[in-house]
Design a protein around this motif. Structure first.
Motif, PDB file in Angstrom:
ATOM      1  N   GLY A   1     -47.253   1.326  28.959  1.00 44.31           N
ATOM      2  CA  GLY A   1     -48.219   1.685  27.934  1.00 44.31           C
ATOM      3  C   GLY A   1     -48.065   3.101  27.427  1.00 44.31           C
ATOM      4  N   THR A   2     -47.265   3.927  28.153  1.00 38.91           N
ATOM      5  CA  THR A   2     -47.066   5.324  27.741  1.00 38.91           C
ATOM      6  C   THR A   2     -45.738   5.519  27.008  1.00 38.91           C
ATOM      7  OG1 THR A   2     -45.997   5.981  29.838  1.00 38.91           O
ATOM      8  CG2 THR A   2     -48.411   6.090  29.728  1.00 38.91           C
ATOM      9  N   LEU A   3     -45.078   4.398  26.670  1.00 45.09           N
ATOM     10  CA  LEU A   3     -43.829   4.506  25.903  1.00 45.09           C
ATOM     11  C   LEU A   3     -44.089   5.260  24.604  1.00 45.09           C
ATOM     12  CD1 LEU A   3     -40.855   3.739  25.334  1.00 45.09           C
ATOM     13  CD2 LEU A   3     -41.722   1.635  24.275  1.00 45.09           C
ATOM     14  N   ASP A   4     -43.298   6.305  24.385  1.00 44.18           N
ATOM     15  CA  ASP A   4     -43.449   7.123  23.180  1.00 44.18           C
ATOM     16  C   ASP A   4     -42.580   6.525  22.075  1.00 44.18           C
ATOM     17  OD1 ASP A   4     -43.424   9.131  21.215  1.00 44.18           O
ATOM     18  OD2 ASP A   4     -43.820  10.672  22.714  1.00 44.18           O
ATOM     19  N   ALA A   5     -43.222   5.791  21.170  1.00 49.14           N
ATOM     20  CA  ALA A   5     -42.474   5.101  20.116  1.00 49.14           C
ATOM     21  C   ALA A   5     -41.733   6.079  19.211  1.00 49.14           C
ATOM     22  CB  ALA A   5     -43.436   4.242  19.285  1.00 49.14           C
ATOM     23  N   ALA A   6     -42.328   7.241  18.957  1.00 46.27           N
ATOM     24  CA  ALA A   6     -41.679   8.236  18.089  1.00 46.27           C
ATOM     25  C   ALA A   6     -40.415   8.772  18.752  1.00 46.27           C
ATOM     26  CB  ALA A   6     -42.653   9.368  17.778  1.00 46.27           C
ATOM     27  N   SER A   7     -40.502   9.070  20.052  1.00 42.25           N
ATOM     28  CA  SER A   7     -39.320   9.548  20.778  1.00 42.25           C
ATOM     29  C   SER A   7     -38.222   8.491  20.780  1.00 42.25           C
ATOM     30  CB  SER A   7     -39.683   9.906  22.220  1.00 42.25           C
ATOM     31  OG  SER A   7     -40.431  11.097  22.269  1.00 42.25           O
ATOM     32  N   LEU A   8     -38.621   7.229  20.986  1.00 45.94           N
ATOM     33  CA  LEU A   8     -37.642   6.134  20.983  1.00 45.94           C
ATOM     34  C   LEU A   8     -36.979   6.012  19.616  1.00 45.94           C
ATOM     35  CD1 LEU A   8     -36.304   3.713  22.325  1.00 45.94           C
ATOM     36  CD2 LEU A   8     -38.294   2.341  21.681  1.00 45.94           C
ATOM     37  N   LEU A   9     -37.777   6.103  18.552  1.00 50.27           N
ATOM     38  CA  LEU A   9     -37.219   5.998  17.200  1.00 50.27           C
ATOM     39  C   LEU A   9     -36.242   7.136  16.916  1.00 50.27           C
ATOM     40  CD1 LEU A   9     -37.152   4.644  14.430  1.00 50.27           C
ATOM     41  CD2 LEU A   9     -39.146   6.028  13.782  1.00 50.27           C
ATOM     42  N   ILE A  10     -36.628   8.352  17.271  1.00 46.34           N
ATOM     43  CA  ILE A  10     -35.729   9.498  17.050  1.00 46.34           C
ATOM     44  C   ILE A  10     -34.463   9.355  17.889  1.00 46.34           C
ATOM     45  CG2 ILE A  10     -35.488  12.012  17.257  1.00 46.34           C
ATOM     46  CD1 ILE A  10     -38.468  12.258  16.672  1.00 46.34           C
ATOM     47  N   ALA A  11     -34.608   8.832  19.114  1.00 42.83           N
ATOM     48  CA  ALA A  11     -33.438   8.618  19.981  1.00 42.83           C
ATOM     49  C   ALA A  11     -32.485   7.603  19.363  1.00 42.83           C
ATOM     50  CB  ALA A  11     -33.889   8.154  21.360  1.00 42.83           C
ATOM     51  N   LEU A  12     -33.045   6.536  18.769  1.00 39.06           N
ATOM     52  CA  LEU A  12     -32.205   5.524  18.124  1.00 39.06           C
ATOM     53  C   LEU A  12     -31.497   6.110  16.904  1.00 39.06           C
ATOM     54  CD1 LEU A  12     -34.574   2.411  18.350  1.00 39.06           C
ATOM     55  CD2 LEU A  12     -32.473   2.834  19.658  1.00 39.06           C
ATOM     56  N   ILE A  13     -32.218   6.931  16.140  1.00 35.44           N
ATOM     57  CA  ILE A  13     -31.596   7.593  14.982  1.00 35.44           C
ATOM     58  C   ILE A  13     -30.482   8.530  15.444  1.00 35.44           C
ATOM     59  CG2 ILE A  13     -31.995   9.247  13.111  1.00 35.44           C
ATOM     60  CD1 ILE A  13     -34.839   8.070  12.877  1.00 35.44           C
ATOM     61  N   ALA A  14     -30.762   9.289  16.510  1.00 34.24           N
ATOM     62  CA  ALA A  14     -29.752  10.207  17.053  1.00 34.24           C
ATOM     63  C   ALA A  14     -28.519   9.439  17.512  1.00 34.24           C
ATOM     64  CB  ALA A  14     -30.348  11.000  18.213  1.00 34.24           C
ATOM     65  N   SER A  15     -28.724   8.309  18.191  1.00 32.80           N
ATOM     66  CA  SER A  15     -27.598   7.504  18.662  1.00 32.80           C
ATOM     67  C   SER A  15     -26.787   6.960  17.490  1.00 32.80           C
ATOM     68  CB  SER A  15     -28.109   6.346  19.524  1.00 32.80           C
ATOM     69  OG  SER A  15     -28.796   6.823  20.659  1.00 32.80           O
ATOM     70  N   PHE A  16     -27.485   6.551  16.430  1.00 36.26           N
ATOM     71  CA  PHE A  16     -26.790   6.006  15.258  1.00 36.26           C
ATOM     72  C   PHE A  16     -25.906   7.054  14.591  1.00 36.26           C
ATOM     73  CE2 PHE A  16     -26.701   5.239  10.640  1.00 36.26           C
ATOM     74  CZ  PHE A  16     -26.034   4.016  10.631  1.00 36.26           C
ATOM     75  N   VAL A  17     -26.477   8.230  14.339  1.00 37.18           N
ATOM     76  CA  VAL A  17     -25.697   9.250  13.624  1.00 37.18           C
ATOM     77  C   VAL A  17     -24.605   9.846  14.515  1.00 37.18           C
ATOM     78  CG1 VAL A  17     -27.625   9.788  12.094  1.00 37.18           C
ATOM     79  CG2 VAL A  17     -27.322  11.134  14.173  1.00 37.18           C
ATOM     80  N   TYR A  18     -24.846   9.871  15.835  1.00 36.59           N
ATOM     81  CA  TYR A  18     -23.880  10.495  16.753  1.00 36.59           C
ATOM     82  C   TYR A  18     -22.722   9.547  17.077  1.00 36.59           C
ATOM     83  CZ  TYR A  18     -22.202  13.240  20.757  1.00 36.59           C
ATOM     84  OH  TYR A  18     -21.441  13.976  21.631  1.00 36.59           O
ATOM     85  N   PHE A  19     -23.048   8.259  17.323  1.00 35.63           N
ATOM     86  CA  PHE A  19     -22.010   7.314  17.735  1.00 35.63           C
ATOM     87  C   PHE A  19     -21.406   6.547  16.562  1.00 35.63           C
ATOM     88  CE2 PHE A  19     -24.614   7.552  21.694  1.00 35.63           C
ATOM     89  CZ  PHE A  19     -23.632   8.079  22.524  1.00 35.63           C
ATOM     90  N   ILE A  20     -22.234   6.165  15.604  1.00 35.09           N
ATOM     91  CA  ILE A  20     -21.737   5.339  14.499  1.00 35.09           C
ATOM     92  C   ILE A  20     -21.214   6.201  13.349  1.00 35.09           C
ATOM     93  CG2 ILE A  20     -22.282   3.485  12.872  1.00 35.09           C
ATOM     94  CD1 ILE A  20     -22.420   2.696  15.845  1.00 35.09           C
ATOM     95  N   LEU A  21     -22.036   7.160  12.925  1.00 34.42           N
ATOM     96  CA  LEU A  21     -21.602   8.020  11.818  1.00 34.42           C
ATOM     97  C   LEU A  21     -20.713   9.173  12.280  1.00 34.42           C
ATOM     98  CD1 LEU A  21     -24.908   8.260   9.707  1.00 34.42           C
ATOM     99  CD2 LEU A  21     -23.033   6.598   9.554  1.00 34.42           C
ATOM    100  N   LYS A  22     -20.618   9.366  13.594  1.00 31.79           N
ATOM    101  CA  LYS A  22     -19.743  10.394  14.192  1.00 31.79           C
ATOM    102  C   LYS A  22     -20.137  11.813  13.784  1.00 31.79           C
ATOM    103  CE  LYS A  22     -17.112   7.172  15.988  1.00 31.79           C
ATOM    104  NZ  LYS A  22     -17.128   6.892  17.435  1.00 31.79           N
TER     105      LYS A  22
END
Length: 451
Positions: A407-428
């Motif tokens: 219940g304490t999952l931080d949705a904003a942190s998760l979203l930013i983490a997913l964006i970070a993973s996308f730009v870092y791994f996919i967009l390089k």
């Protein structure tokens, strides 16, 4: 010849870049050093990088800072090691000093909290990348994979002390190398690579091991032991031993030699002593300091600077509290990091000289695999504590379980983490661009949605 191949000024610029990018704790920082020095600059080969990393993992203190010092020493000997090691510390020292002053004097952490909120998810992507990259290069066969898995299970679920994991992995590699050499001789020493690979890297092409001098080693040890003790001696002569500065200097000199396995291994001990025994921190402040250290450049153990600052700020006596805090920050940083230079400058010549020894390299191959498990442990720990507001610890049959409160999952942190993973791994995108983007997202969320 190395000076001709890598001018000192060029190395200086690269070490500044490494220092600025050194977010993400040990896993992220080791990944930064690897990406820049092995992949981009080709100054050091994979095998030699892992050889140096394994030695640094054996030492007390921050392994990433020691690794930078080691490679700096390989490139330009003492001056190279000093520059690399000091620059690695400097951005974090300045950042935490500024944040400590704001924290102690104003406690208005709104913008700082917003910046931290954005940085943490970005760091997750960097740490995941570090685990993948180091794992790919170190786990050459199924035996190494099994050893990494066992190391992870031992440290994450059973909380086995890191030195015991290293000893077990080293012994396994040593014995395994005699019984099953092709599976354990993963890290190759000098002369064991092809000529093409040997010549592809600056350090491997131009630096050959030289027999260490015992006399020179003893001089190095004497010099750094004297530098380590000098502040305490001066404080004792100036204002005596019954004061906050001598207490902090002595305490953090002791902790500097017991931080095996990274900062997390000793932070609980420091927190207990600082809060319960000495009263330097109030309950909960250690987590604030850890947040500063986790989201600023430099070693995570730099959190001791915050502890020292707050302790001296509170127990400044007749001195101005702010001045006392700044002096304590310098003192604690000195007593924490001087031993790091001592271990590298006295030990690295011997480690390099023995690099081609098969018994040593098979033992280090075992340790390399264990290191992957330890880095994975850090990555999992950091991920859980970043994405969840509350994490409970429970035990059953000797196994430690970290159970997040869903219940304490931080949705904003998760979203930013997913964006970070996308730009870092996919967009390089590079690390700095990724981190800056996440900072902007963190500030936007903090002030627009949290008000």
């Amino acid at each position: 010849m190395i000076e001709e191949k890598v001018p000192f000024k060029e190395a200086l610029r690269v070490w500044i870049r490494v220092a600025i990018y050194s977010f993400g704790g040990p896993a992220g920082q080791i990944a930064v050093i690897h990406k820049i020095l092995v992949e981009e600059k080709k100054w050091i080969s994979e095998n030699r990088f892992l050889h140096a990393l394994n030695y640094c993992m054996l030492l007390p203190g921050p392994e990433a800072q020691q690794l930078a010092t080691y490679i700096g020493w390989l490139l330009h000997r003492t001056k190279g090691g000093l520059v690399a090691g000091i620059l690695f510390i400097l951005p974090g020292f300045i950042s935490i000093l500024i944040l400590s002053i704001l924290y102690a004097a104003y406690r208005d952490m709104g913008i700082v909290e917003a910046i931290f909120f954005g940085i943490k998810p970005a760091v997750l992507a960097i740490v995941i990348g570090a685990v993948i990259k180091i794992g790919k290069r170190a786990l050459k066969n199924e035996v190494m994979v099994i050893m990494a898995a066992l190391a992870f299970i031992a440290i994450f679920f059973f909380q086995v002390d890191f030195p015991y994991i290293v000893i077990a992995a080293g012994l396994t590699g040593f014995i395994g190398g005699r019984l099953w050499e092709e599976k354990f001789h993963v890290i190759r020493g000098h002369g064991e690579k092809s000529g093409e690979e040997e010549n592809a890297y600056v350090i491997d092409s131009y630096i050959r091991p030289v027999k260490p001098s015992l006399v020179k080693t003893l001089k190095t040890v004497s010099l750094f032991l004297s530098l380590w003790a000098l502040p305490l001696i001066l404080i004792a002569l100036w204002i005596g031993m019954e004061n906050i500065f001598f207490s902090e200097g002595l305490f953090f000199s002791k902790t500097a030699v017991v931080t095996f396995g990274g900062a997390y291994a000793v932070l609980a001990y420091i927190a207990q002593k600082a809060v319960e025994d000495y009263g330097w921190l109030q309950s909960g402040e250690m987590l604030d300091g850890l947040g500063m250290a986790e989201t600023t450049p430099g070693p995570l153990i730099q959190v001791v600077q915050f502890v020292g600052f707050m302790g001296a700020y509170r127990f400044s006596g007749t001195m101005d509290p702010l001045t006392a805090g700044i002096l304590a920050s310098l003192l604690v940083t000195w007593t924490t990091f001087i031993p790091c230079f001592l271990f590298i400058f006295s030990g690295a010549p011997y480690i390099e000289y023995l690099r081609g020894n098969k018994n040593l390299t098979t033992a280090l191959s075992g340790i390399t695999a264990a290191v992957v498990g330890v880095v994975l442990n850090l990555g999992v720990w950091f991920t859980i504590h970043t994405l969840f507001g509350q994490v409970h610890e429970s035990r059953s049959l000797g196994v430690r379980w970290l159970i997040p409160e869903w219940g304490t999952l931080d949705a904003a942190s998760l979203l930013i983490a997913l964006i970070a993973s996308f730009v870092y791994f996919i967009l390089k995108w590079d690390m700095l661009k990724t981190i800056l983007t996440c900072i902007v997202l963190g500030i936007f969320y903090h002030f627009v949605f949290k008000g």
